[in-house]
Design a protein around this motif. Structure first.
Motif, PDB file in Angstrom:
ATOM      1  N   ILE A 124       0.860  -1.176   0.000  1.00 38.10           N
ATOM      2  CA  ILE A 124       0.000   0.000   0.000  1.00 38.10           C
ATOM      3  C   ILE A 124       0.900   1.229   0.000  1.00 38.10           C
ATOM      4  N   ARG A 125       0.544   2.200  -0.831  1.00 41.68           N
ATOM      5  CA  ARG A 125       1.313   3.444  -0.957  1.00 41.68           C
ATOM      6  C   ARG A 125       0.357   4.607  -0.755  1.00 41.68           C
ATOM      7  N   LEU A 126       0.716   5.522   0.160  1.00 41.39           N
ATOM      8  CA  LEU A 126      -0.117   6.666   0.494  1.00 41.39           C
ATOM      9  C   LEU A 126       0.669   7.948   0.219  1.00 41.39           C
ATOM     10  N   VAL A 127       0.069   8.889  -0.511  1.00 42.92           N
ATOM     11  CA  VAL A 127       0.701  10.180  -0.754  1.00 42.92           C
ATOM     12  C   VAL A 127      -0.022  11.211   0.116  1.00 42.92           C
ATOM     13  N   VAL A 128       0.739  11.815   1.027  1.00 43.86           N
ATOM     14  CA  VAL A 128       0.206  12.687   2.067  1.00 43.86           C
ATOM     15  C   VAL A 128      -0.325  14.002   1.488  1.00 43.86           C
ATOM     16  N   ASN A 129      -1.463  14.447   2.008  1.00 44.99           N
ATOM     17  CA  ASN A 129      -1.989  15.789   1.792  1.00 44.99           C
ATOM     18  C   ASN A 129      -2.086  16.426   3.174  1.00 44.99           C
ATOM     19  N   GLN A 130      -1.162  17.345   3.481  1.00 46.29           N
ATOM     20  CA  GLN A 130      -1.084  17.857   4.848  1.00 46.29           C
ATOM     21  C   GLN A 130      -0.433  19.229   4.884  1.00 46.29           C
ATOM     22  N   SER A 131      -1.067  20.175   5.598  1.00 45.44           N
ATOM     23  CA  SER A 131      -0.481  21.487   5.836  1.00 45.44           C
ATOM     24  C   SER A 131      -1.057  22.031   7.137  1.00 45.44           C
ATOM     25  N   PRO A 132      -0.192  22.224   8.133  1.00 45.43           N
ATOM     26  CA  PRO A 132       1.264  22.218   8.134  1.00 45.43           C
ATOM     27  C   PRO A 132       1.826  20.807   8.362  1.00 45.43           C
ATOM     28  N   ALA A 133       3.142  20.691   8.174  1.00 44.00           N
ATOM     29  CA  ALA A 133       3.835  19.433   8.497  1.00 44.00           C
ATOM     30  C   ALA A 133       3.787  19.226  10.004  1.00 44.00           C
ATOM     31  N   GLY A 134       3.932  17.961  10.420  1.00 44.92           N
ATOM     32  CA  GLY A 134       3.932  17.690  11.853  1.00 44.92           C
ATOM     33  C   GLY A 134       3.716  16.223  12.158  1.00 44.92           C
ATOM     34  N   GLN A 135       3.540  15.932  13.425  1.00 43.21           N
ATOM     35  CA  GLN A 135       3.369  14.573  13.934  1.00 43.21           C
ATOM     36  C   GLN A 135       2.013  14.008  13.512  1.00 43.21           C
ATOM     37  N   THR A 136       2.031  12.806  12.924  1.00 44.23           N
ATOM     38  CA  THR A 136       0.785  12.147  12.532  1.00 44.23           C
ATOM     39  C   THR A 136       0.808  10.680  12.935  1.00 44.23           C
ATOM     40  N   VAL A 137      -0.382  10.122  13.077  1.00 46.95           N
ATOM     41  CA  VAL A 137      -0.556   8.682  13.274  1.00 46.95           C
ATOM     42  C   VAL A 137      -1.658   8.234  12.323  1.00 46.95           C
ATOM     43  N   HIS A 138      -1.291   7.332  11.412  1.00 44.56           N
ATOM     44  CA  HIS A 138      -2.247   6.766  10.453  1.00 44.56           C
ATOM     45  C   HIS A 138      -2.235   5.248  10.637  1.00 44.56           C
ATOM     46  N   THR A 183      -6.918   8.077  10.370  1.00 45.88           N
ATOM     47  CA  THR A 183      -5.959   9.058  10.878  1.00 45.88           C
ATOM     48  C   THR A 183      -6.435   9.479  12.256  1.00 45.88           C
ATOM     49  N   VAL A 184      -5.587   9.247  13.257  1.00 45.55           N
ATOM     50  CA  VAL A 184      -5.971   9.550  14.639  1.00 45.55           C
ATOM     51  C   VAL A 184      -5.230  10.753  15.203  1.00 45.55           C
ATOM     52  N   THR A 185      -4.121  11.140  14.571  1.00 43.96           N
ATOM     53  CA  THR A 185      -3.357  12.310  15.003  1.00 43.96           C
ATOM     54  C   THR A 185      -2.846  13.049  13.773  1.00 43.96           C
ATOM     55  N   SER A 186      -3.066  14.383  13.726  1.00 49.05           N
ATOM     56  CA  SER A 186      -2.533  15.211  12.641  1.00 49.05           C
ATOM     57  C   SER A 186      -2.701  16.671  13.029  1.00 49.05           C
ATOM     58  N   PRO A 187      -1.733  17.530  12.643  1.00 52.26           N
ATOM     59  CA  PRO A 187      -1.878  18.955  12.927  1.00 52.26           C
ATOM     60  C   PRO A 187      -2.766  19.671  11.906  1.00 52.26           C
ATOM     61  N   SER A 188      -3.216  18.935  10.878  1.00 53.58           N
ATOM     62  CA  SER A 188      -4.025  19.567   9.832  1.00 53.58           C
ATOM     63  C   SER A 188      -5.297  18.761   9.600  1.00 53.58           C
ATOM     64  N   TRP A 189      -6.167  19.315   8.739  1.00 50.84           N
ATOM     65  CA  TRP A 189      -7.298  18.535   8.290  1.00 50.84           C
ATOM     66  C   TRP A 189      -6.769  17.274   7.631  1.00 50.84           C
ATOM     67  N   VAL A 190      -7.509  16.200   7.754  1.00 49.59           N
ATOM     68  CA  VAL A 190      -7.064  14.922   7.209  1.00 49.59           C
ATOM     69  C   VAL A 190      -7.385  14.859   5.719  1.00 49.59           C
ATOM     70  N   GLY A 191      -6.418  14.373   4.934  1.00 48.87           N
ATOM     71  CA  GLY A 191      -6.629  14.210   3.504  1.00 48.87           C
ATOM     72  C   GLY A 191      -5.538  13.340   2.897  1.00 48.87           C
ATOM     73  N   TRP A 192      -5.785  12.849   1.689  1.00 55.24           N
ATOM     74  CA  TRP A 192      -4.806  12.048   0.952  1.00 55.24           C
ATOM     75  C   TRP A 192      -4.785  12.497  -0.488  1.00 55.24           C
ATOM     76  N   ARG A 193      -3.576  12.674  -1.031  1.00 56.25           N
ATOM     77  CA  ARG A 193      -3.430  13.018  -2.444  1.00 56.25           C
ATOM     78  C   ARG A 193      -3.681  11.794  -3.332  1.00 56.25           C
ATOM     79  N   GLU A 194      -3.163  10.654  -2.888  1.00 53.26           N
ATOM     80  CA  GLU A 194      -3.369   9.431  -3.670  1.00 53.26           C
ATOM     81  C   GLU A 194      -3.142   8.228  -2.767  1.00 53.26           C
ATOM     82  N   ILE A 195      -3.933   7.201  -2.995  1.00 56.72           N
ATOM     83  CA  ILE A 195      -3.760   5.912  -2.311  1.00 56.72           C
ATOM     84  C   ILE A 195      -3.668   4.854  -3.393  1.00 56.72           C
ATOM     85  N   GLU A 196      -2.620   4.022  -3.323  1.00 52.89           N
ATOM     86  CA  GLU A 196      -2.448   2.926  -4.273  1.00 52.89           C
ATOM     87  C   GLU A 196      -2.391   1.623  -3.509  1.00 52.89           C
ATOM     88  N   ILE A 197      -3.015   0.581  -4.056  1.00 48.66           N
ATOM     89  CA  ILE A 197      -3.018  -0.739  -3.427  1.00 48.66           C
ATOM     90  C   ILE A 197      -2.463  -1.724  -4.429  1.00 48.66           C
TER      91      ILE A 197
END
Length: 197
Positions: A124-138, A183-197
């Motif tokens: 699985i490949r996930l391309v992050v959509n996040q602003s600002p950068a920071g600590q996340t848990v997915h 997504t349980v932790t993120s400094p921004s709204w949750v989003g994904w640019r692309e998900i590949e399986i």
């Protein structure tokens, strides 16, 4: 979709049969009916998954396709603004990192991809959509026909926009019907640019 599904099923059957000691496979027919699929078209779906050139080790699943591109996407919420991220969760599987799903909300949020049929998942490949950068848990979960989600992996660390998170299981997962990313932790709204399986 029929021949792609048949190719996936034949590869899955071949990989699963290795556990029973099979070391060779032959499919034989006498004057198949019209429309019968065969391995003749070089580079066709069956050739890609069964040819020893494409998969030298028949006991290991090979990359067939990006299963996410044929998936049905659902999400916990979707932002309805006027940016490229306002079109819903299908934008996370449209093949472009320049469009994206944006939940329009902080965690916890989720996106789930229902695969067109039970499939072998080799990564699985996930391309992050996040602003600002920071600590996340997915947390990435997979579900088989029994209907229960099982934790496949957790990404825990500092992430930033356009970063790629990749997970490859020790052995391919067989019979996967859907994949969910919580997504349980993120400094921004949750989003994904692309998900590949």
């Amino acid at each position: 979709v029929g021949i792609e599904r048949a190719a996936d099923s034949l590869q899955q059957w071949q990989v699963e049969s290795c556990a029973f000691g099979f070391t060779g496979w032959s499919l034989w027919t006498w004057d198949g009916p019209p429309g019968y699929w065969n391995l003749t078209p070089i580079g066709g779906p069956l050739d890609k998954v069964l040819s020893p050139v494409s998969r030298p080790d028949p006991c290991e699943a090979g990359p067939i396709q990006d299963l996410a591109s044929g998936a049905t996407a659902a999400a916990s919420s979707t932002w309805t603004g006027s940016s490229p991220g306002s079109g819903g969760p299908a934008l996370a599987v449209d093949g472009s990192v320049f469009t994206f799903w944006n939940s329009g909300a902080f965690p916890p949020q989720w996106i789930e991809l229902q695969l067109p049929h039970p499939s072998i998942v080799g990564g699985i490949r996930l391309v992050v959509n996040q602003s600002p950068a920071g600590q996340t848990v997915h947390r990435v979960y997979t579900k088989t026909h029994n209907g229960q989600f099982l934790l496949a992996t957790e990404f825990n660390g500092t992430t930033q926009d356009f970063q790629v998170l990749t997970w490859t299981p020790y052995v391919p997962l067989i019979g996967i019907e859907s994949v969910r990313v919580d997504t349980v932790t993120s400094p921004s709204w949750v989003g994904w640019r692309e998900i590949e399986i």
